[in-house]
Design an enzyme around this catalytic site. Structure first.
Site, short mmCIF file in Angstrom:
data_model
loop_
_atom_site.label_atom_id
_atom_site.label_comp_id
_atom_site.label_asym_id
_atom_site.label_seq_id
_atom_site.Cartn_x
_atom_site.Cartn_y
_atom_site.Cartn_z
N HIS A 178 0.87 -1.18 0.00
CA HIS A 178 0.00 0.00 0.00
C HIS A 178 0.90 1.23 0.00
O HIS A 178 1.70 1.42 0.92
CB HIS A 178 -0.90 0.01 1.24
CG HIS A 178 -1.73 1.25 1.38
ND1 HIS A 178 -2.81 1.51 0.55
CD2 HIS A 178 -1.64 2.31 2.24
CE1 HIS A 178 -3.35 2.66 0.90
NE2 HIS A 178 -2.67 3.17 1.92
N ASP A 222 -9.17 6.23 -7.46
CA ASP A 222 -9.84 7.15 -8.38
C ASP A 222 -9.33 7.07 -9.81
O ASP A 222 -9.60 7.96 -10.61
CB ASP A 222 -9.72 8.60 -7.89
CG ASP A 222 -10.49 8.86 -6.61
OD1 ASP A 222 -11.44 8.10 -6.33
OD2 ASP A 222 -10.13 9.80 -5.89
N SER A 315 5.72 0.15 -15.73
CA SER A 315 4.69 -0.88 -15.49
C SER A 315 4.07 -1.33 -16.79
O SER A 315 2.84 -1.26 -16.99
CB SER A 315 3.62 -0.34 -14.53
OG SER A 315 4.17 -0.01 -13.28
#
Length: 429
Positions: A178, A222, A315
């Site tokens: 996280h 979001d 990524s």
């Protein structure tokens, strides 16, 4: 809910039955297992645009220092990791700096267009180890398919948060994290990327010496939820030959608020690539296919306060990602590549790669079928011995050409790119 699952996973991993040697039990100590290194990196990137877009070029010298302590002895080991980054601008003149694709030094926002002459950033994380499970909190550079920091420019990105890495079961590595802050690679400050939060969960399992599988998921607050699947299989053909099959795929479900803010054409994307590499002696021949489907292209990286996703600039574990990522809406691309290792030809440390990628079927929304193609070349040499041992020089170039429909749509543009990276790693202790 996602954070709750991570907490439960941590408890389960810490209490897992040991299936292999206990790393913590074999700890030599905080000081005894400590390591410090400095990487000197001189980097230059030049992008020559062909259709009205501004050319880009930046050049800088970086000093990347890292420290990793060992763990204290006992049931629970405690340690510290830290890094210090410094970059000196050698060339980043107004009019050519600030491009998203280079981003060595972010120009000031006072309208002058000037880049800083230097920048510095540091970070540290505390880590705890029980058995073969490590919990780390603080500033980190995660390397996961759904959260991969960008280290392909002058300075690397970094993230602040918590990451659990467990290897309790032999052959299996599980990761859960996280993160709430992202440090932009071209700025000072640990929260310059504007990240709200990102949660990651997944793992990699080595079924045997030939087959490896990875499964990961992430949720960027979001912005989107992303899933990743990776499979790698190596099949020996002879003493000096092998066939490697490498599959990588992402499925993204995008938040409608982000769709509107970023001006995307839809809220879903699935993209995958399959590469087959035949290695024989010093040679390797690769054929790859990549396909993007859904109502928009594959979105990743950049910074949330600049309209990006915020999950790291690397990524994208896909075969056809060079200068162009060949990740547009509905794009299909094919690649043929050749690698040569000169070690068997009497020049150890010297490697060369050339690749050709062609993409078509790009949905340009009214401008006609979009197409693009890229020729990639890279030569790299690593000094094998002497005072300059491990010094590496990498020269890379790309020639990218696109159809008019792609340029009208704004997805991509023609250009020639040159990169020169000189790196010298120094081990302090």
């Amino acid at each position: 809910m996602f954070n709750t699952r991570i907490s439960l996973l941590a408890l389960a991993l810490f209490g897992a039955t040991q299936a292999q040697a206990n790393d913590q039990a074999n700890s030599a100590g905080f000081v005894e297992d400590s390591h410090a290194k400095v990487l000197l990196r001189n980097a230059y990137i030049n992008r020559d645009k062909k259709h009205g877009s501004s050319d880009q070029a930046e050049w800088g010298q970086a000093f990347i220092g890292t420290f990793s302590s060992g763990f204290t002895q006992g049931t629970v080991g405690v340690g510290v990791d830290a890094f210090g980054l410094y970059a000196l601008r050698l060339d980043g003149g107004r009019g050519r700096n600030g491009g998203a694709g280079i981003d060595f030094f972010k120009p000031s926002e006072d309208g002058s267009g000037r880049s800083p002459h230097n920048l510095a950033r540091g970070g540290a994380a505390v880590k705890f180890r029980v058995s073969n499970t490590v919990l780390k909190y603080g500033d980190q550079m995660p390397s996961l398919p759904v959260l991969q920091h960008d280290d392909a420019r002058l300075l690397p990105e970094s993230f602040t948060g918590t990451l659990i890495t467990s290897k309790e079961i032999e052959g299996l590595e599980v990761n859960a994290g996280h993160f709430t802050q992202e440090a932009r690679k071209s700025m000072e400050g640990r929260d310059s990327g504007g990240l709200k939060s990102i949660d990651v969960l997944g793992g990699t399992y080595h079924f045997n010496d030939r087959l490896t599988g990875s499964l990961y998921t992430s949720q960027v607050e979001d912005v989107l939820r992303k899933h990743y699947l990776g499979l790698n299989y190596v099949h020996p053909l002879a003493d000096d030959q092998s066939l490697t099959l490498d599959f990588n795929g992402y499925k993204s479900d995008i938040n409608n608020r982000y769709v509107n803010a970023a001006g995307l054409t839809g809220d879903r994307n699935t993209i995958w690539s399959l590469a087959a590499t035949w290695a024989f002696g010093p040679h390797a021949l690769t054929l790859a296919h990549q396909r993007s489907t859904g109502s928009t292209g594959y979105n990743y990286g950049w910074y949330q306060n600049r309209g990006g996703v915020g999950d790291g600039g690397s990524s994208i574990y896909l075969a056809n990602s060079y200068w162009s990522d060949f990740n547009a809406e509905d794009e299909r691309s094919w690649q043929v590549a050749y690698d040569l290792n000169f070690a068997e030809l009497g020049v150890p440390g010297l490697t060369y790669k050339v690749a050709y990628v062609r993409g078509d079927n790009i949905n340009t929304h009214g401008f006609g079928e979009g197409k693009e193609r890229e020729i990639f070349n890279q030569v790299r040499y690593v000094v094998q011995e002497g005072p300059a041992k491990d010094l590496s020089v990498k020269l890379r170039s790309s020639i990218l050409r696109t159809s008019e429909s792609v340029r009208q749509n704004g997805y991509n543009d023609d250009g020639n790119e040159v990169r020169v990276f000189v790196e010298y790693p120094i081990s302090i202790f």
